[in-house]
Each structure stands twice: as C-alpha cells, then as structure tokens.
Design a protein around this motif. Structure first.
Motif, short mmCIF file in Angstrom:
data_model
loop_
_atom_site.label_atom_id
_atom_site.label_comp_id
_atom_site.label_asym_id
_atom_site.label_seq_id
_atom_site.Cartn_x
_atom_site.Cartn_y
_atom_site.Cartn_z
N MET A 1 0.84 -1.22 0.00
CA MET A 1 0.00 0.00 0.00
C MET A 1 0.87 1.27 0.00
O MET A 1 0.64 2.19 0.78
N SER A 2 1.84 1.29 -0.91
CA SER A 2 2.79 2.40 -0.97
C SER A 2 2.77 3.06 -2.34
O SER A 2 1.84 2.84 -3.13
N SER A 3 3.79 3.85 -2.64
CA SER A 3 3.80 4.65 -3.86
C SER A 3 5.23 4.89 -4.33
O SER A 3 6.17 4.87 -3.54
N SER A 4 5.35 5.15 -5.63
CA SER A 4 6.65 5.55 -6.19
C SER A 4 6.97 7.00 -5.89
O SER A 4 8.11 7.43 -6.02
N GLY A 5 5.94 7.78 -5.55
CA GLY A 5 6.14 9.20 -5.30
C GLY A 5 6.13 10.07 -6.53
O GLY A 5 6.38 11.28 -6.44
N ALA A 6 5.83 9.50 -7.71
CA ALA A 6 5.79 10.30 -8.94
C ALA A 6 4.70 11.36 -8.84
O ALA A 6 3.62 11.13 -8.29
N ARG A 7 4.98 12.54 -9.39
CA ARG A 7 4.11 13.70 -9.18
C ARG A 7 2.72 13.55 -9.82
O ARG A 7 1.75 14.13 -9.33
N HIS A 8 2.60 12.79 -10.90
CA HIS A 8 1.33 12.73 -11.61
C HIS A 8 0.31 11.82 -10.93
O HIS A 8 -0.85 11.78 -11.34
N LEU A 9 0.71 11.11 -9.89
CA LEU A 9 -0.17 10.11 -9.28
C LEU A 9 -1.28 10.77 -8.45
O LEU A 9 -1.08 11.85 -7.88
N PRO A 10 -2.44 10.11 -8.35
CA PRO A 10 -3.52 10.68 -7.54
C PRO A 10 -3.17 10.63 -6.06
O PRO A 10 -2.39 9.79 -5.60
N GLY A 11 -3.75 11.57 -5.31
CA GLY A 11 -3.53 11.63 -3.87
C GLY A 11 -4.72 11.09 -3.09
O GLY A 11 -5.63 10.48 -3.67
N PRO A 12 -4.72 11.29 -1.79
CA PRO A 12 -5.81 10.81 -0.95
C PRO A 12 -7.14 11.46 -1.31
O PRO A 12 -7.19 12.55 -1.89
N ARG A 13 -8.22 10.79 -0.94
CA ARG A 13 -9.54 11.40 -1.08
C ARG A 13 -9.60 12.68 -0.26
O ARG A 13 -8.95 12.78 0.79
N PRO A 14 -10.37 13.68 -0.70
CA PRO A 14 -10.43 14.95 0.03
C PRO A 14 -10.82 14.81 1.50
O PRO A 14 -10.29 15.51 2.36
#
Length: 297
Positions: free
Chosen positions: A141-154
């Motif tokens: 449940m992690s991420s590459s940290g790339a800028r284009h990726l979606p973030g958490p729900r508001p």
C-alpha cells in the motif's frame, strides 16, 4: 531494546533465530512497530523467518527531533503542489539509512525488506541504494512518489490535517479512531472495540504528533524516488488494495511498473489498514515469494 543505528537511538524488536533468513518490517507514517500485528509476525516466525521490526525515527520509542520544529505544514504542502522543494528536518533516505543501521547493529548482512505505506517508500530506497543487503523487496500500500499520481480522497486529507479537539486520552482515541475508520478496508471491517483498544495501546506507548508532521514533510520532500526504482534488482512484490482511499491503487501500479520484474498483486476490498483477514491474504503471497527468493539465492 534500544540500538544505536545511523548515529541515533532506535527502538527494535527482534524475534531472534540465528541462521534464519531475516525479514525487516518497516511501518508507515506515524505508526509504531506494534502496528505490525502480532499474528502477522508470528506467522512469519512459524514459516522459518527471523523477524526484526523497529520504530522509525521521531515515532514510538525511537529518538526524536523536536529541536527541529515542524514548520508550516500547510505552506509546505502548497509548495509541493506547485512543484517547489519541500523543507524537512530529515529525509526518507535518512530513514532508509536508519533501517540499514538497525541491520548493522544486529550483525545482519542481508534481509527481506517489507514496508507498508511510508515504510514501503523507505524499503524502496533501501532496495535501490543497497541491493547487496536486499534479499527481496515487498512494498505494501505504498507509492513511487511520482508527481502525476492521484492523492488521498479529500475527506481523508481533511482528517489528516485536523487536530484532536482536546489532549485527553478519550479525545485522542476518538480522533485516531475516526481516521482509522475512514481509511479502513470496506470488505474487511474491524470491530470498533478491538480497533479502539489497539489505538489506546499505541497512545499509552507513545504520542508524538510533531514527529508525524516531520515525517509527512519528509515524504513531501522525497520527490525524486520514482527515478531510482529502475535501479532495484532484487525480486520485488507490490501489494495494494483496490479500495485504498489514502494511497490509491494507481500508486501501487506505478511502483510495480517502474521496478524491473516486479509482480503486482491487487487485493479486492482492501483499504489502508491491516485487519486480520487482510494480513492472511498478504501473507499468502509474501511467504511463498520470500521462500522462492531464498531458494533462488
């Protein structure tokens, strides 16, 4: 037990077992080593592994960095959103160096590196920077940290930024419970009483809200990690829930795409937590994966 790792004091728990293959468990943002469920650890031990877990810096019983302050989280979040550098007291790479320091202090040359959420980011940096120390990588449940990726729900972002109404034990538990329920796995609901007891146990052990802010800033400042993932040569398993409201499934998919040979397993109905049924599903993939990596080595 306290160990000196990377020049600071880190709290560590070690299941022991000389000669067993080692699994290093790295937990996520603001989470202590006890956030790895005991049954999760026992199952790994029963499968023949030596399990080491630790409190990341600034959290739990490990050394803090209160003298560094926290700065303005909202301002730094805005800087990140518009592509400006985020200022942080330390980096995700520093936390990766802490993890390697734990292995050094225990005399362990090589380990399977398993990280959840922010712990997955730390684990990715360990694998990218120290391939000779990494028997395998499991990023949960992690991420590459790339800028284009979606973030958490508001609503999750709002909950993360919200402060407890008071500093009483009851208010702190209620605050943490609200966030935990918001990011929980819809297909695997947890009993509220059990969840409340787990949160209260963590708060009794340590309460470090400023450390959580500094860790958030370290994540925000870690904007180049995605470019390092192509260097990872260890066998890699990426596990992610398709109902994760904090780190969306696209983040896990991107991580797997960037790591050569990585295998992605999507867990239906899993959010951003580790209830017992989810742990069972994850371990059904993790244990054979690590055993296969051992046999190939």
């Amino acid at each position: 037990m306290k160990l000196t790792a990377n020049g600071i004091q880190i709290e560590v728990e070690d299941s022991g077992g000389e000669g067993r293959p080692v699994v290093l468990l790295i937990m996520g943002l603001g989470m202590q080593l006890i956030a790895w469920p005991d049954e999760f650890v026992r199952t790994l031990v029963d499968a023949g592994f030596r399990v080491v877990r630790h409190d990341n810096r600034d959290i739990g019983l490990s050394e803090g960095f209160d003298e560094a302050g926290t700065g303005n989280l909202l301002w730094q979040s805005l800087r990140q959103r518009i592509g400006l550098p985020v200022r942080s007291a330390y980096s995700v790479q520093d936390m990766a160096d802490d993890a390697l320091g734990v292995l050094d202090a225990l005399g362990i040359c090589r380990a399977h590196i398993v990280g959840a959420s922010m712990g997955g980011m730390i684990a990715q940096r360990v694998a990218a920077g120290a391939p000779e120390r990494t028997a395998s990588l499991v990023s949960i449940m992690s991420s590459s940290g790339a800028r284009h990726l979606p973030g958490p729900r508001p609503d999750v972002v709002a909950a993360l930024m919200r402060r407890p109404a008071r500093r009483t034990q009851a208010a702190l538990v209620a605050h943490s419970l609200g966030l935990a329920q918001l990011i929980s796995s819809p297909a695997y609901p947890q009993d509220e009483k059990t969840l409340t007891e787990r949160i209260a146990r963590g708060l009794r052990r340590a309460y470090r809200p400023a450390g959580i802010v500094r860790q958030m800033l370290a994540i925000g400042a870690d904007g180049e990690r995605h470019a390092l993932l192509a260097r990872i040569s260890s066998p890699t398993l990426v596990l992610h829930g398709d109902a994760d409201p904090l780190v969306p499934i696209a983040c896990g998919e991107d991580t797997a795409r960037r790591i050569p040979g990585a295998r992605l397993v999507t867990v239906p109905g899993m959010g951003h937590d580790l209830p017992p049924p989810v742990c069972d599903v994850l371990l059904q993939h993790i244990i054979p994966f690590m055993q296969s990596a051992e046999s190939r080595a």
